[in-house]
Design a protein around this motif. Structure first.
Motif, PDB file in Angstrom:
ATOM      1  N   GLY A   8      35.020  45.242  34.565  1.00  0.00           N
ATOM      2  CA  GLY A   8      35.566  44.810  33.276  1.00  0.00           C
ATOM      3  C   GLY A   8      37.037  44.459  33.381  1.00  0.00           C
ATOM      4  N   ALA A   9      37.789  45.260  34.124  1.00  0.00           N
ATOM      5  CA  ALA A   9      39.218  44.976  34.311  1.00  0.00           C
ATOM      6  C   ALA A   9      39.414  43.685  35.083  1.00  0.00           C
ATOM      7  CB  ALA A   9      39.884  46.135  35.039  1.00  0.00           C
ATOM      8  N   LEU A  10      38.584  43.445  36.088  1.00  0.00           N
ATOM      9  CA  LEU A  10      38.685  42.221  36.885  1.00  0.00           C
ATOM     10  C   LEU A  10      38.402  40.983  36.043  1.00  0.00           C
ATOM     11  CD1 LEU A  10      39.067  41.001  39.713  1.00  0.00           C
ATOM     12  CD2 LEU A  10      36.620  41.270  40.042  1.00  0.00           C
ATOM     13  N   VAL A  11      37.349  41.046  35.252  1.00  0.00           N
ATOM     14  CA  VAL A  11      37.007  39.913  34.387  1.00  0.00           C
ATOM     15  C   VAL A  11      38.094  39.687  33.350  1.00  0.00           C
ATOM     16  CG1 VAL A  11      35.374  39.089  32.656  1.00  0.00           C
ATOM     17  CG2 VAL A  11      34.531  40.099  34.768  1.00  0.00           C
ATOM     18  N   GLY A  12      38.615  40.753  32.765  1.00  0.00           N
ATOM     19  CA  GLY A  12      39.691  40.626  31.773  1.00  0.00           C
ATOM     20  C   GLY A  12      40.938  40.009  32.366  1.00  0.00           C
ATOM     21  N   ALA A  13      41.322  40.456  33.558  1.00  0.00           N
ATOM     22  CA  ALA A  13      42.497  39.896  34.217  1.00  0.00           C
ATOM     23  C   ALA A  13      42.294  38.428  34.549  1.00  0.00           C
ATOM     24  CB  ALA A  13      42.799  40.685  35.495  1.00  0.00           C
ATOM     25  N   THR A  14      41.093  38.069  34.927  1.00  0.00           N
ATOM     26  CA  THR A  14      40.778  36.672  35.237  1.00  0.00           C
ATOM     27  C   THR A  14      40.940  35.797  34.004  1.00  0.00           C
ATOM     28  OG1 THR A  14      39.233  37.353  36.933  1.00  0.00           O
ATOM     29  CG2 THR A  14      38.989  35.136  36.086  1.00  0.00           C
ATOM     30  N   LEU A  15      40.421  36.240  32.894  1.00  0.00           N
ATOM     31  CA  LEU A  15      40.500  35.435  31.675  1.00  0.00           C
ATOM     32  C   LEU A  15      41.920  35.315  31.168  1.00  0.00           C
ATOM     33  CD1 LEU A  15      37.302  36.672  29.833  1.00  0.00           C
ATOM     34  CD2 LEU A  15      37.622  34.554  31.102  1.00  0.00           C
ATOM     35  N   VAL A  16      42.739  36.339  31.377  1.00  0.00           N
ATOM     36  CA  VAL A  16      44.128  36.292  30.945  1.00  0.00           C
ATOM     37  C   VAL A  16      44.932  35.382  31.864  1.00  0.00           C
ATOM     38  CG1 VAL A  16      46.235  37.674  30.719  1.00  0.00           C
ATOM     39  CG2 VAL A  16      44.077  38.536  29.818  1.00  0.00           C
ATOM     40  N   ALA A  17      44.640  35.398  33.156  1.00  0.00           N
ATOM     41  CA  ALA A  17      45.425  34.630  34.128  1.00  0.00           C
ATOM     42  C   ALA A  17      45.119  33.145  34.100  1.00  0.00           C
ATOM     43  CB  ALA A  17      45.168  35.165  35.534  1.00  0.00           C
ATOM     44  N   THR A  18      43.960  32.752  33.636  1.00  0.00           N
ATOM     45  CA  THR A  18      43.559  31.349  33.694  1.00  0.00           C
ATOM     46  C   THR A  18      44.513  30.411  32.950  1.00  0.00           C
ATOM     47  OG1 THR A  18      41.270  31.993  33.988  1.00  0.00           O
ATOM     48  CG2 THR A  18      41.659  29.759  33.247  1.00  0.00           C
ATOM     49  N   PRO A  19      44.938  30.694  31.696  1.00  0.00           N
ATOM     50  CA  PRO A  19      45.820  29.756  31.015  1.00  0.00           C
ATOM     51  C   PRO A  19      47.211  29.658  31.627  1.00  0.00           C
ATOM     52  CG  PRO A  19      44.835  31.291  29.448  1.00  0.00           C
ATOM     53  CD  PRO A  19      44.498  31.752  30.823  1.00  0.00           C
ATOM     54  N   ALA A  64      35.833  35.947  40.528  1.00  0.00           N
ATOM     55  CA  ALA A  64      35.516  37.124  39.717  1.00  0.00           C
ATOM     56  C   ALA A  64      34.020  37.428  39.768  1.00  0.00           C
ATOM     57  CB  ALA A  64      35.959  36.906  38.274  1.00  0.00           C
ATOM     58  N   GLY A  65      33.201  36.399  39.684  1.00  0.00           N
ATOM     59  CA  GLY A  65      31.754  36.598  39.750  1.00  0.00           C
ATOM     60  C   GLY A  65      31.313  37.137  41.096  1.00  0.00           C
ATOM     61  N   GLY A  66      31.856  36.588  42.163  1.00  0.00           N
ATOM     62  CA  GLY A  66      31.505  37.060  43.505  1.00  0.00           C
ATOM     63  C   GLY A  66      31.929  38.499  43.735  1.00  0.00           C
ATOM     64  N   ALA A  67      33.127  38.849  43.256  1.00  0.00           N
ATOM     65  CA  ALA A  67      33.588  40.232  43.379  1.00  0.00           C
ATOM     66  C   ALA A  67      32.725  41.154  42.527  1.00  0.00           C
ATOM     67  CB  ALA A  67      35.051  40.339  42.966  1.00  0.00           C
ATOM     68  N   GLY A  68      32.358  40.702  41.356  1.00  0.00           N
ATOM     69  CA  GLY A  68      31.504  41.509  40.477  1.00  0.00           C
ATOM     70  C   GLY A  68      30.156  41.778  41.107  1.00  0.00           C
ATOM     71  N   VAL A  69      29.583  40.759  41.725  1.00  0.00           N
ATOM     72  CA  VAL A  69      28.290  40.949  42.398  1.00  0.00           C
ATOM     73  C   VAL A  69      28.449  41.932  43.551  1.00  0.00           C
ATOM     74  CG1 VAL A  69      26.552  39.802  43.831  1.00  0.00           C
ATOM     75  CG2 VAL A  69      27.326  38.740  41.706  1.00  0.00           C
ATOM     76  N   GLY A  70      29.539  41.815  44.285  1.00  0.00           N
ATOM     77  CA  GLY A  70      29.787  42.752  45.385  1.00  0.00           C
ATOM     78  C   GLY A  70      29.923  44.179  44.894  1.00  0.00           C
ATOM     79  N   LEU A  71      30.595  44.377  43.775  1.00  0.00           N
ATOM     80  CA  LEU A  71      30.753  45.720  43.215  1.00  0.00           C
ATOM     81  C   LEU A  71      29.434  46.273  42.696  1.00  0.00           C
ATOM     82  CD1 LEU A  71      34.120  45.396  41.268  1.00  0.00           C
ATOM     83  CD2 LEU A  71      33.691  46.761  43.299  1.00  0.00           C
ATOM     84  N   VAL A  72      28.708  45.447  41.972  1.00  0.00           N
ATOM     85  CA  VAL A  72      27.440  45.898  41.397  1.00  0.00           C
ATOM     86  C   VAL A  72      26.430  46.209  42.501  1.00  0.00           C
ATOM     87  CG1 VAL A  72      25.460  45.164  40.002  1.00  0.00           C
ATOM     88  CG2 VAL A  72      27.784  44.754  39.190  1.00  0.00           C
ATOM     89  N   ALA A  73      26.450  45.427  43.569  1.00  0.00           N
ATOM     90  CA  ALA A  73      25.511  45.646  44.669  1.00  0.00           C
ATOM     91  C   ALA A  73      25.876  46.878  45.494  1.00  0.00           C
ATOM     92  CB  ALA A  73      25.472  44.415  45.563  1.00  0.00           C
ATOM     93  N   GLY A  74      27.024  47.470  45.208  1.00  0.00           N
ATOM     94  CA  GLY A  74      27.420  48.685  45.911  1.00  0.00           C
ATOM     95  C   GLY A  74      28.090  48.430  47.237  1.00  0.00           C
ATOM     96  N   GLY A  75      28.612  47.258  47.436  1.00  0.00           N
ATOM     97  CA  GLY A  75      29.284  46.927  48.683  1.00  0.00           C
ATOM     98  C   GLY A  75      30.650  47.591  48.760  1.00  0.00           C
ATOM     99  N   GLY A  87      32.382  33.196  46.260  1.00  0.00           N
ATOM    100  CA  GLY A  87      32.313  32.781  44.856  1.00  0.00           C
ATOM    101  C   GLY A  87      33.426  31.812  44.498  1.00  0.00           C
ATOM    102  N   ALA A  88      34.626  32.065  45.033  1.00  0.00           N
ATOM    103  CA  ALA A  88      35.752  31.171  44.760  1.00  0.00           C
ATOM    104  C   ALA A  88      35.507  29.783  45.335  1.00  0.00           C
ATOM    105  CB  ALA A  88      37.040  31.761  45.343  1.00  0.00           C
TER     106      ALA A  88
END
Length: 112
Positions: A8-19, A64-75, A87-88
């Motif tokens: 959640g923090a990663l996705v939030g930071a991504t959305l804030v940094a984009t603009p 962000a999506g690639g990192a999220g998948v890595g985290l969820v998969a337990g990597g 992902g990038a």
């Protein structure tokens, strides 16, 4: 639960940094605008900027999506970073083509 919080923090930071990312044209792109037909110069500039914005946004979202998948998969850290990199790269390629529409595609084809 900690993984979900990190995601959640990663996705939030991504959305804030984009603009914050400023989009400027390179010397090669400015030359392309300059040699375009006078009636098309504004459109060429606009389409080049839109393509860059799409590319940059796709890169951030893909990472962000690639990192999220890595985290969820337990990597571990290595697998998560590898997922973020892949992902990038994929997001950059996809975002570049999705940043423009058919009108921009015609204008850019007319003014190589």
């Amino acid at each position: 639960m900690k993984m979900v919080t990190m995601l959640g923090a990663l996705v939030g930071a991504t959305l804030v940094a984009t603009p914050v990312m400023a989009v400027t044209l390179s010397a090669k792109e400015r030359a392309r605008v300059a040699r375009a037909a006078p009636r098309d110069r504004d459109d060429v500039r606009y389409c080049l900027i839109q393509g860059k914005k799409g590319r940059d946004k796709g890169t951030v979202i893909g990472a962000a999506g690639g990192a999220g998948v890595g985290l969820v998969a337990g990597g571990g850290l290595g697998e998560t970073l590898l997922g973020a990199g892949a992902g990038a790269l994929a997001g950059r390629v996809i975002g570049k083509s999705e940043g423009t529409n058919s009108t921009c595609d015609r204008v850019l084809r007319r003014n190589p």
